[in-house]
Design an enzyme around this catalytic site. Structure first.
Site, PDB file in Angstrom:
ATOM      1  N   GLY A 250      -4.762 -51.948  -9.411  1.00  0.00           N
ATOM      2  CA  GLY A 250      -5.175 -50.566  -9.671  1.00  0.00           C
ATOM      3  C   GLY A 250      -4.102 -49.762 -10.383  1.00  0.00           C
ATOM      4  CB  CYS A 251      -0.485 -49.393  -9.742  1.00  0.00           C
ATOM      5  SG  CYS A 251      -0.664 -48.759  -8.045  1.00  0.00           S
ATOM      6  CB  THR A 252      -1.588 -52.964 -13.655  1.00  0.00           C
ATOM      7  OG1 THR A 252      -0.501 -53.462 -12.860  1.00  0.00           O
ATOM      8  CG2 THR A 252      -1.477 -53.499 -15.070  1.00  0.00           C
TER       9      THR A 252
END
Length: 159
Positions: A44-46
């Site tokens: 998700g952060c990527t």
């Protein structure tokens, strides 16, 4: 501690990718999009950081500063940026003081186990240094586009 719309954004001076130091108050006079994310190089952060990176030129065209923040180290940020060819500034809040100041260091739960972690949150900070808009418990799909639309509308109103 937490902040809300209209509050003065808590200032910080933190180490950033590439050996820089970023101080929030240095951007007084322009809008800042400050986004908190849990961890470098997780799915998700990527996706979120790639999306912000893809929109970087659009934000730059409006003179809006993008800053990403997580608990990860500068070394981790540098690897993350190189791996995904990101073009955004990422700051390291290893002691979680800034995350706490914004109310984004929260108790989480996974598989019944409780732990402290960063809540995916985004803050639009106005040219006077006040929080103009905030988003908590962010879902990644469509988020960057919504932030861009909101900050573009705010920036146009203040001109």
């Amino acid at each position: 501690m937490t902040v809300t719309v209209g509050d003065i954004a808590p200032d910080f001076s933190l180490p950033a990718n590439g050996g820089d130091t970023i101080t929030l108050s240095a951007f007084k006079g322009q809008y800042v999009v400050l986004f908190f994310y849990p961890k470098d190089d997780t799915s998700g952060c990527t996706k979120e950081c790639i999306a912000f990176s893809d929109y970087r030129e659009k934000f730059d065209a409006l003179n809006i500063k993008l800053i990403g923040l997580s608990k990860d180290s500068v070394k981790s940020h540098d690897k993350f940026i190189a791996k995904h060819n990101l073009n955004i500034d990422l700051v390291a809040d290893e002691d979680c003081k800034t995350l706490e100041a914004y109310g984004a260091w929260v108790e989480k739960s996974m598989y019944g186990k409780k732990y402290m972690g960063a809540e995916r949150s985004t803050f639009i900070i106005d040219p006077e240094g006040k929080i103009a808009k905030l988003y908590r418990k962010v879902k990644v799909p469509g988020h960057v586009e919504a932030i861009y639309d909101d900050v573009q509308a705010l920036a146009c109103v203040s001109e």
